[in-house]
Design a protein around this motif. Structure first.
Motif, short mmCIF file in Angstrom:
data_model
loop_
_atom_site.label_atom_id
_atom_site.label_comp_id
_atom_site.label_asym_id
_atom_site.label_seq_id
_atom_site.Cartn_x
_atom_site.Cartn_y
_atom_site.Cartn_z
N ILE A 1 -44.11 11.75 22.19
CA ILE A 1 -43.18 13.10 21.69
C ILE A 1 -43.98 13.14 19.81
O ILE A 1 -43.20 14.33 19.97
N ILE A 2 -43.73 12.35 19.43
CA ILE A 2 -44.25 12.47 17.56
C ILE A 2 -45.89 13.13 18.11
O ILE A 2 -45.82 14.46 17.37
N VAL A 3 -46.56 13.03 19.26
CA VAL A 3 -47.81 13.82 18.94
C VAL A 3 -47.56 15.28 19.68
O VAL A 3 -48.08 15.93 19.27
N ALA A 4 -46.84 15.67 20.90
CA ALA A 4 -45.61 16.51 20.63
C ALA A 4 -45.07 17.76 19.70
O ALA A 4 -45.52 19.10 19.99
N ALA A 5 -44.37 16.70 19.17
CA ALA A 5 -43.93 17.20 18.06
C ALA A 5 -44.39 17.89 17.34
O ALA A 5 -44.73 19.04 16.59
N PHE A 6 -45.91 17.55 16.81
CA PHE A 6 -46.52 17.48 15.38
C PHE A 6 -47.67 18.81 16.28
O PHE A 6 -47.76 19.51 15.23
N TYR B 1 -42.39 14.30 26.26
CA TYR B 1 -42.84 15.96 25.79
C TYR B 1 -42.09 17.32 25.39
O TYR B 1 -42.42 17.54 24.44
N ARG B 2 -41.32 17.49 26.56
CA ARG B 2 -40.22 18.66 26.24
C ARG B 2 -39.77 18.51 24.67
O ARG B 2 -38.67 19.06 24.16
N ILE B 3 -38.82 16.82 24.78
CA ILE B 3 -37.97 15.37 23.49
C ILE B 3 -39.18 16.65 22.29
O ILE B 3 -38.79 17.48 21.51
N GLY B 4 -40.32 16.89 21.98
CA GLY B 4 -41.07 16.62 21.31
C GLY B 4 -41.37 18.10 20.88
O GLY B 4 -41.92 18.70 19.48
N ASP B 5 -41.17 18.77 22.16
CA ASP B 5 -41.47 19.93 22.09
C ASP B 5 -40.42 20.47 21.48
O ASP B 5 -39.98 21.70 21.07
N SER B 6 -39.51 20.48 21.51
CA SER B 6 -38.11 20.83 20.54
C SER B 6 -38.09 20.46 19.15
O SER B 6 -37.27 21.23 18.44
N ILE B 7 -38.02 19.26 18.82
CA ILE B 7 -37.13 18.54 17.93
C ILE B 7 -37.85 19.30 16.22
O ILE B 7 -37.17 19.69 15.35
N THR B 8 -39.30 19.91 16.70
CA THR B 8 -39.95 20.34 15.23
C THR B 8 -39.96 21.85 15.20
O THR B 8 -40.41 22.12 14.67
#
Length: 518
Positions: A402-407, A444-451
């Motif tokens: 999640i963190i990697v995808a968000a970054f 992945y989709r969570i990380g792709d949304s939050i930022t």
């Protein structure tokens, strides 16, 4: 003044500090131009240093393309115009504006919301806006253009700040982008890359785009609830307004709250027009009138598949869905006496987007340079490899993804482009550890949304900035980011807790999608 500062909560003081710091950033146009120049310089430096990675998709070596080389300079010089004219978000925004401008300026949208939400308590309005925002990904990117200005007007009609309405809508659409009650294009795009990556380990792997559906339905409910509580209990006091304050926006709350008999007639006629439009779309999506297939379906008859005319034209569909009832409503109440009145409102909507259009010229330059240099691809693969090498398992591994995808999402806006790069790394890795591709896809989709709402580079950040400046001309990037931060943090915490519960109880994520491989 000192007494007023003492009354501010710690959160408000922190957010104010972030806002002040963020507003010291250059104008977005200058920032994107500067970033484009920085990318050109970095491409030359990294190319000279021999920076490269191996693609997990086909084991090819990806090197940095030097934009300061002879070939690079020729590319830059000859593609500036085509970068701008081919910038996909610009076309989508302008097409969506045609319908949304008429639906808004005819009075249809606000009359509709007042008809159903008139007199509703503030928390109910917040809940509805948050829920709609989270689910509007089913309409592609149209939600970013349609909902924020509508929410601003609706909030003023209940005596609240239009800025708060803008931010609530933007947070729902952007930070909650992957959650949805109905399956849509984003589910189809994500699953396509997941299936291809899963076949690297299991050539027979095949499920459906619904592998995350149960989880995302629950996400809609959870995010709507926590988002509503956040707004009503925490953020609302940052946007306290009086009736006098609302007058500076040329808005009369009492007048807007009245739905006359003529307006009710307009809404009835608009509803009939909308139903006729829906019937036509359903007919073209279901009836086998074109080589035995529906007009808007792909070669298999599916209308959800990414290559289907319906999916490709979703923004145009949404535009017509707003245009038709907007025109019918305007004609009924007498606002539109001829075609010139209709197109005058559409033209005004386009004029309101002038700053965004100008900004897109520089955004298109940056995004194209960044893509051509391969720096984004190298960054994503390097981040994925770094997480893989840490050796996390279970929930810590999922939080790490999640963190990697968000970054990475801060630098690469396209969800499908990122997943095309990350899926061949994470899906096989997680399958070898015994995890179903469905859980990998959902984290992945969570990380792709939050930022999404925090990134200055996000495609629709200039859109929300333009809307905000209609009400507060001094609004800067720092203002938007500071007010989005509580939403991103809250959604992140809620989603991580939801992942922990799902994994701990081994709940199904959707039809054919689980936590562990069977």
């Amino acid at each position: 003044m000192a007494e007023e500062k003492e009354k501010k909560s710690l959160l408000n003081r922190v957010l104010d500090s972030i806002e002040r710091a963020g507003n010291k950033l250059p104008d977005p146009i200058t920032m994107f131009l500067g970033l484009a120049i920085l990318v050109v310089i970095l491409s030359a430096v990294c190319s000279a240093a021999g920076v490269s990675v191996v693609s997990p998709a086909d084991n090819s070596t990806i090197t940095v393309f030097n934009l300061l080389s002879i070939e690079g300079i020729q590319y830059l010089w000859t593609n500036v115009i085509t970068n701008f004219s081919g910038f996909a978000p610009l076309g989508m925004v302008l097409v969506a504006v045609i319908g949304s401008a008429i639906a808004e300026k005819s009075g249809f949208l606000i009359a509709l919301m007042e008809r159903f939400l008139g007199g509703a308590k503030g928390w109910v309005v917040t809940m509805v806006i948050m829920f709609l925002g989270i689910n509007l990904n089913v309409a592609g990117d149209a939600g970013f253009i349609i909902l924020p200005p509508l929410a601003a007007i609706l909030y003023m009609s209940i005596g609240r700040s239009p800025m708060l309405g803008l931010y609530v809508a933007y947070a729902g659409v952007a930070a909650g982008f992957c959650a949805n009650i109905f399956l849509g294009l984003s589910d189809a795009l994500a699953y396509g890359f997941t299936e291809n990556a899963a076949k690297m380990i299991n050539p027979d792997y095949q499920q459906s785009i619904a592998i995350n559906w149960y989880f995302l339905i629950a996400s809609c409910i959870i995010l709507t609830a926590v988002g509503t509580v956040l707004v009503e209990k925490v953020i609302l006091n940052r946007f306290a307004v009086t009736a006098e304050d609302l007058k500076k926006y040329d808005f009369n709350a009492e007048e807007a709250a009245k739905v006359t008999e003529l307006q009710k007639k307009g809404l009835r006629n608009a509803g009939i027009g909308f139903l006729i439009f829906v019937a036509v779309i359903v007919f073209m999506s279901v009836a086998p009138v074109y080589n035995g297939l529906p007009i808007l379906g792909d070669e298999t008859g599916s209308i959800i598949a990414g290559a289907s005319p319906f999916s490709k034209g979703i923004v145009f569909t949404v535009t017509l869905a707003l245009l038709v009832p907007g025109v019918v409503y305007g004609v009924t109440i007498g606002k539109y006496k001829n075609d010139k009145d209709i197109w005058a409102d559409a033209s005004q909507g386009m004029a309101d987007m002038g700053n965004y259009i100008f900004m897109c010229f520089f955004i298109s330059i940056f995004t194209n340079f960044f893509s051509k240099s391969n720096l984004g691809t190298i960054l994503a693969i390097t981040g994925a490899d770094g997480l893989k090498s840490i050796g996390f398992t279970g929930v810590p591994l999922m939080v790490g993804l999640i963190i990697v995808a968000a970054f990475v999402n801060i630098f690469m806006g396209s969800a499908s482009a990122k997943w095309a790069i990350l899926a061949p790394v994470f899906v096989p890795m997680m399958m070898l550890m015994g995890y179903d591709p469905a859980i990998t896809q959902v984290v992945y989709r969570i990380g792709d949304s939050i930022t999404n709402p925090l990134s200055p580079l996000f495609t629709y950040m200039p859109v929300i900035l333009g809307y905000a400046r209609r009400y507060e001309k001094e609004t800067g990037l720092g203002t938007v980011i500071a007010n989005m931060l509580p939403f991103s943090i809250t959604f992140t915490i809620a989603w991580i807790i939801q992942v922990i519960v799902w994994v701990s109880l081994n709940l199904p994520l959707g039809p054919g999608g689980g936590i562990f491989l069977g």
